[in-house]
Scaffold this motif. Structure first.
Motif, PDB file in Angstrom:
ATOM      1  N   ASP A  10      39.352  58.355   6.255  1.00 55.40           N
ATOM      2  CA  ASP A  10      38.035  57.985   6.776  1.00 55.40           C
ATOM      3  C   ASP A  10      36.928  58.479   5.846  1.00 55.40           C
ATOM      4  N   ASN A  11      37.106  59.725   5.321  1.00 50.16           N
ATOM      5  CA  ASN A  11      36.104  60.254   4.391  1.00 50.16           C
ATOM      6  C   ASN A  11      36.040  59.418   3.117  1.00 50.16           C
ATOM      7  N   LEU A  12      37.234  59.066   2.587  1.00 48.88           N
ATOM      8  CA  LEU A  12      37.271  58.247   1.380  1.00 48.88           C
ATOM      9  C   LEU A  12      36.663  56.869   1.625  1.00 48.88           C
ATOM     10  N   THR A  13      36.948  56.333   2.805  1.00 51.03           N
ATOM     11  CA  THR A  13      36.371  55.031   3.142  1.00 51.03           C
ATOM     12  C   THR A  13      34.857  55.117   3.207  1.00 51.03           C
ATOM     13  N   SER A  53      45.158  64.808   9.440  1.00 47.89           N
ATOM     14  CA  SER A  53      44.462  65.177   8.202  1.00 47.89           C
ATOM     15  C   SER A  53      44.327  63.984   7.265  1.00 47.89           C
ATOM     16  N   LEU A  54      45.434  63.234   7.127  1.00 46.19           N
ATOM     17  CA  LEU A  54      45.401  62.045   6.261  1.00 46.19           C
ATOM     18  C   LEU A  54      44.431  61.003   6.794  1.00 46.19           C
ATOM     19  N   THR A  55      44.420  60.853   8.116  1.00 45.94           N
ATOM     20  CA  THR A  55      43.492  59.890   8.713  1.00 45.94           C
ATOM     21  C   THR A  55      42.053  60.312   8.463  1.00 45.94           C
ATOM     22  N   GLU A  56      41.788  61.616   8.617  1.00 48.52           N
ATOM     23  CA  GLU A  56      40.442  62.117   8.367  1.00 48.52           C
ATOM     24  C   GLU A  56      40.054  61.950   6.900  1.00 48.52           C
ATOM     25  N   GLU A  57      41.027  62.250   5.999  1.00 50.90           N
ATOM     26  CA  GLU A  57      40.762  62.084   4.570  1.00 50.90           C
ATOM     27  C   GLU A  57      40.516  60.616   4.230  1.00 50.90           C
TER      28      GLU A  57
END
Length: 273
Positions: free
Chosen positions: A104-107, A98-102
């Motif tokens: 990536d979204n923030l990036t 989830s953190l990785t996905e978040e």
């Protein structure tokens, strides 16, 4: 016969009274007793050993059962701990995903924002460039306009252009003309402006009236009269004289209240800034 019997009886008595001298008792009888005693003792030892071996077997069996139960409990505990650890690990992996996905979204959002900011910055620079050109052109046009106004009779004073008419009109007609050229009748708020108006040495309308409320003078932009230059005794026309004019321009206090329907020359003021 009687004698033989007596001897036999005597012999028996003697043997009874002297057992140690009896050589006719078999020596093997004492060995049998010893063997019997040894056999009994061995049997007793066998029984004791058998019981001890049984007790030891029971003790060992109990120990084995205890160890087996303890190992089973320990195995269950380890299995539960392993399951909890697996669950915790799965939760951590899920949170990490989830953190990785978040991240990536923030990036991605950050990249999009930077791209938008770059585009806005470029557009801003272009607009500034265009604005500079426009400002330069506006200044040129303004300067040209001012030059043209001077040529056709407008005079520049403190950020405004002023025009005095060569013909005469009523106060309202004079104001209408000024408005038609983007100006209005002159407003005087300082001694310098009053002296400038007098310098035209013309009997003319200015932008002052109390037509809406008698005695409450105000300028054409709606602002109230605060600094006045009325001639002594003026205004005195009451409801019949509701428009301001410069009359005795040879003195600083040159204002008069006149009849609005009279025809006079006028002075227009156009703000240049």
């Amino acid at each position: 016969m009687a004698l033989h019997k007596d001897r036999h009886e005597m012999s028996a008595i003697y043997n009874i009274s002297n057992p140690g001298s009896c050589n006719n008792i078999p020596k093997s009888h004492s060995g049998e007793d010893s063997k019997a005693s040894s056999a009994a003792s061995g049997l007793q030892l066998y029984k004791v050993g058998t019981v001890a071996f049984g007790l030891l077997s029971l003790l060992l069996l109990g120990l084995i059962i205890y160890v087996a139960c303890h190992m089973e409990v320990r195995s269950r505990t380890l299995t539960e701990e392993r399951s909890e650890l697996k669950k915790t690990l799965n939760d951590l992996v899920s949170k990490q995903n989830s953190l990785t996905e978040e991240r990536d979204n923030l990036t991605r959002i950050n990249s999009d924002t930077e791209a938008r900011l770059t585009a806005i910055s470029l557009e801003r620079d272009e607009l500034k460039k265009s604005l500079n050109i426009t400002d330069s052109q506006l200044r040129s046009v303004t300067e040209e306009r001012d030059r043209l106004k001077v040529k056709i009779g407008w005079r520049i004073f403190r950020g405004s252009a002023y025009y005095t008419s060569s013909t005469e009109k009523t106060w309202q007609e004079s104001r209408t003309y000024c408005q038609s050229v983007g100006a209005d009748l002159m407003i005087i708020n300082s001694k310098e402006e009053q002296n400038f108006a007098n310098s035209f040495q013309t009997y003319m309308w200015i932008g002052l009236t109390d037509s809406e409320t008698e005695g409450r003078w105000k300028w054409v932009d709606g602002s109230p009269l605060t600094t006045s230059y009325w001639t002594d005794g003026e205004p005195n026309g009451n409801a019949g004289e509701n428009c301001g004019e410069i009359k005795t321009f040879t003195a600083e206090r040159s204002w008069n209240d006149g009849t609005c329907s009279h025809s006079l020359k006028w002075i227009c003021e156009m703000k240049l800034s």
